[in-house]
Each structure stands twice: as C-alpha cells, then as structure tokens.
Design a protein around this motif. Sequence first.
Motif, short mmCIF file in Angstrom:
data_model
loop_
_atom_site.label_atom_id
_atom_site.label_comp_id
_atom_site.label_asym_id
_atom_site.label_seq_id
_atom_site.Cartn_x
_atom_site.Cartn_y
_atom_site.Cartn_z
N TYR A 2 36.64 37.03 48.98
CA TYR A 2 36.97 38.11 49.89
C TYR A 2 35.66 38.83 50.16
O TYR A 2 34.95 39.20 49.23
CB TYR A 2 37.96 39.09 49.26
CG TYR A 2 39.34 38.53 48.98
CD1 TYR A 2 39.74 38.24 47.68
CD2 TYR A 2 40.25 38.32 50.01
CE1 TYR A 2 41.00 37.75 47.41
CE2 TYR A 2 41.52 37.83 49.75
CZ TYR A 2 41.89 37.55 48.45
OH TYR A 2 43.14 37.06 48.17
N PHE B 125 33.54 41.94 52.50
CA PHE B 125 33.75 43.19 53.21
C PHE B 125 32.41 43.76 53.68
O PHE B 125 31.37 43.50 53.09
CB PHE B 125 34.39 44.24 52.28
CG PHE B 125 35.67 43.80 51.63
CD1 PHE B 125 35.64 43.07 50.45
CD2 PHE B 125 36.89 44.12 52.19
CE1 PHE B 125 36.81 42.65 49.84
CE2 PHE B 125 38.07 43.71 51.59
CZ PHE B 125 38.02 42.97 50.42
N SER C 244 34.54 40.39 46.53
CA SER C 244 35.53 40.58 45.47
C SER C 244 35.78 39.25 44.78
O SER C 244 35.77 38.19 45.41
CB SER C 244 36.82 41.11 46.06
OG SER C 244 37.88 41.01 45.13
N GLY D 114 43.83 36.62 44.38
CA GLY D 114 45.11 36.86 45.05
C GLY D 114 46.26 37.09 44.12
O GLY D 114 47.39 37.29 44.56
N THR D 115 45.98 37.04 42.80
CA THR D 115 47.08 37.23 41.86
C THR D 115 46.83 38.38 40.89
O THR D 115 47.77 38.90 40.30
CB THR D 115 47.32 35.95 41.02
OG1 THR D 115 46.14 35.67 40.28
CG2 THR D 115 47.64 34.77 41.93
N SER D 116 45.60 38.76 40.69
CA SER D 116 45.29 39.81 39.72
C SER D 116 44.17 40.67 40.28
O SER D 116 43.73 40.47 41.41
CB SER D 116 44.91 39.21 38.37
OG SER D 116 43.77 38.39 38.52
N TYR D 117 43.70 41.60 39.48
CA TYR D 117 42.69 42.55 39.94
C TYR D 117 41.43 41.82 40.38
O TYR D 117 40.93 40.93 39.69
CB TYR D 117 42.35 43.53 38.83
CG TYR D 117 41.17 44.41 39.15
CD1 TYR D 117 40.00 44.34 38.41
CD2 TYR D 117 41.21 45.29 40.23
CE1 TYR D 117 38.91 45.14 38.71
CE2 TYR D 117 40.12 46.09 40.54
CZ TYR D 117 38.97 46.00 39.78
OH TYR D 117 37.90 46.77 40.08
N GLY D 118 40.92 42.22 41.54
CA GLY D 118 39.68 41.66 42.05
C GLY D 118 38.61 42.73 42.09
O GLY D 118 38.70 43.67 42.86
N LYS D 119 37.62 42.60 41.25
CA LYS D 119 36.56 43.61 41.19
C LYS D 119 35.64 43.48 42.40
O LYS D 119 35.18 42.39 42.75
CB LYS D 119 35.75 43.46 39.92
CG LYS D 119 34.64 44.51 39.79
CD LYS D 119 33.87 44.36 38.50
CE LYS D 119 32.73 45.37 38.45
NZ LYS D 119 31.97 45.27 37.17
N LEU D 120 35.37 44.62 43.02
CA LEU D 120 34.49 44.68 44.18
C LEU D 120 33.05 44.86 43.72
O LEU D 120 32.76 45.77 42.94
CB LEU D 120 34.93 45.84 45.06
CG LEU D 120 34.45 45.89 46.50
CD1 LEU D 120 34.95 44.69 47.26
CD2 LEU D 120 34.94 47.17 47.17
N PHE E 195 29.20 45.45 45.16
CA PHE E 195 28.47 45.84 46.36
C PHE E 195 27.04 45.30 46.36
O PHE E 195 26.41 45.13 45.30
CB PHE E 195 28.38 47.37 46.44
CG PHE E 195 29.68 48.05 46.74
CD1 PHE E 195 30.50 48.50 45.73
CD2 PHE E 195 30.09 48.25 48.06
CE1 PHE E 195 31.70 49.13 46.00
CE2 PHE E 195 31.30 48.87 48.35
CZ PHE E 195 32.10 49.31 47.32
N TYR F 258 34.53 55.71 41.19
CA TYR F 258 33.21 55.11 41.30
C TYR F 258 32.16 56.20 41.14
O TYR F 258 32.37 57.34 41.51
CB TYR F 258 33.01 54.46 42.68
CG TYR F 258 33.61 53.09 42.84
CD1 TYR F 258 34.95 52.92 43.14
CD2 TYR F 258 32.81 51.95 42.73
CE1 TYR F 258 35.49 51.65 43.31
CE2 TYR F 258 33.35 50.68 42.90
CZ TYR F 258 34.69 50.54 43.19
OH TYR F 258 35.22 49.30 43.36
N TYR G 174 44.21 45.80 45.78
CA TYR G 174 43.89 45.73 44.35
C TYR G 174 43.41 44.32 44.01
O TYR G 174 42.50 44.13 43.21
CB TYR G 174 45.15 46.09 43.56
CG TYR G 174 45.04 45.99 42.06
CD1 TYR G 174 45.56 44.90 41.36
CD2 TYR G 174 44.45 47.02 41.34
CE1 TYR G 174 45.48 44.84 39.98
CE2 TYR G 174 44.39 46.97 39.95
CZ TYR G 174 44.91 45.87 39.28
OH TYR G 174 44.82 45.81 37.92
N GLN G 175 44.00 43.34 44.66
CA GLN G 175 43.63 41.96 44.40
C GLN G 175 42.38 41.55 45.18
O GLN G 175 41.58 40.75 44.71
CB GLN G 175 44.79 41.02 44.76
CG GLN G 175 46.02 41.24 43.92
CD GLN G 175 47.27 40.64 44.54
OE1 GLN G 175 47.27 40.28 45.71
NE2 GLN G 175 48.32 40.52 43.77
N SER G 176 42.23 42.11 46.37
CA SER G 176 41.16 41.62 47.25
C SER G 176 39.93 42.49 47.26
O SER G 176 38.86 42.01 47.62
CB SER G 176 41.68 41.51 48.68
OG SER G 176 41.88 42.81 49.23
#
Lengths: 116, 115
Positions: A32, A34, A94, A98-104, A106, B35, B99-101
């Motif tokens: 993912y 952004f 990220s 698609g199933t659990s927490y995705g850490k972003l 930067f 953050y 939360y996932q993406s």
Amino acid sequence: AQSVTQLGSHVSVSEGALVLLRCNYSSSVPPYLFWYVQYPNQGLQLLLKYTSAATLVKGINGFEAEFKKSETSFHLTKPSAHMSDAAEYFCAVSDGDGTSYGKLTFGQGTILTVHP
Amino acid sequence: DTEVTQTPKHLVMGMTNKKSLKCEQHMGHRAMYWYKQKAKKPPELMFVYSYEKLSINESVPSRFSPECPNSSLLNLHLHALQPEDSALYLCASSHRQGYQSGELFFGEGSRLTVL
C-alpha cells in the motif's frame, strides 16, 4: 521490512511548471503506497493512495501518481504548480496484508517551493 | 477543516510538570494513533489503539502514557519530560481498512516545548 526513499529533500519550481516528486519503495509484499502533504504548522493530509486497484492514481488538488512495479517507484506529479502547493510532501508505505495492522513508514520528506 | 481535533495547539512545560494532550474524532473510527514529529523529520509512530485497547507501543519511554477513554477520545499524559521530547505530537485515526492499509486521518498537532 518496507521502506521508501524520496529523492531530493528540496524541489523548487516556477508557478505553472510541472511538479515531479520522486519516491521509490522497497517491499516484500504488494504494497500500500501513499502520498501525504503537510502545510506549515499543520498535520498531514492524505493526497492519494495506491491499493492495487489501478496503477495511475488521482488525488486531491490535481495531483496524481503512477505505480510502476518494474521500477519500484510511485512518483507524484502535477501538471501545473500553484503557489498554494508549497508544502512538505511525504511518501509512505504500509506493510499491511489486508488482514491485520499495517504499520505506515514514511520517507524523509520533500519540501516543495513554488516561485512566482 | 480537519475532523481530528487536538488540544492544546501549543504547550510549554517544565521537566517536573504533568500535562496531557487530547485528541477527539467523530468519524466513527475505531483505531487511533499518536505520532511524534521532530523538526524537519517524518512522523514516528508512538502508540496505536484499536477498539480502545493498546495494540502497538513502539518502545516509548514511560514518561509518555497513552489513554483511550472511549472510541472518540485519545489522551497522551506527559510527566517528567526531557527537553529532547520537544516536538509536534500528531494524533490520527483510521477506519478498519485504514488500520490495515495505513490510510490515516491526522489532526493538526500539538506543538510541545519542554524547558
């Protein structure tokens, strides 16, 4: 681990000129991706996102980005810069599946300056 | 206008003070984040709450204490901070897909100065 690299910490363009902000990513899974924008003394605002639905993504304020898997790139463009585009831009990736927490995560950010 | 509201916008505190940062959202999001952003740096994740439960703590020092009283509110309690903790503290929220993406909605931040 996922990461992004933004090429150029500062980009300067004239009003009306093309804006190109570069971002390359590293990801072990379909990512993912952004672009977020941060105006001075403000929080971050989502410009656009890539979630595998289409490789050319259109965002707000006339910005768009193209996902190129072969080049692991997700560059941000705008055909004609406006003075109000002056801000700091962050590319982010990220690790979500698609199933659990995705850490972003930067990138280091690119400051865009627009000259009259 | 942001839909994530942070107060106060500016805070100056001494190293012995106790203060709190507050964040509120009414978008129905069930994930909320803190953050920290130092000058000329990208934001760094501190905490993640999912359904009012702490799900991620990025090894943040105990002088920072998060609290999620309900699905709309997120607090960050500050105690015995150091001058190097001076930064912009950003709150964010997301829906389940976010939360996932990683698609987050950010507030404008609370700028903290520790003397």
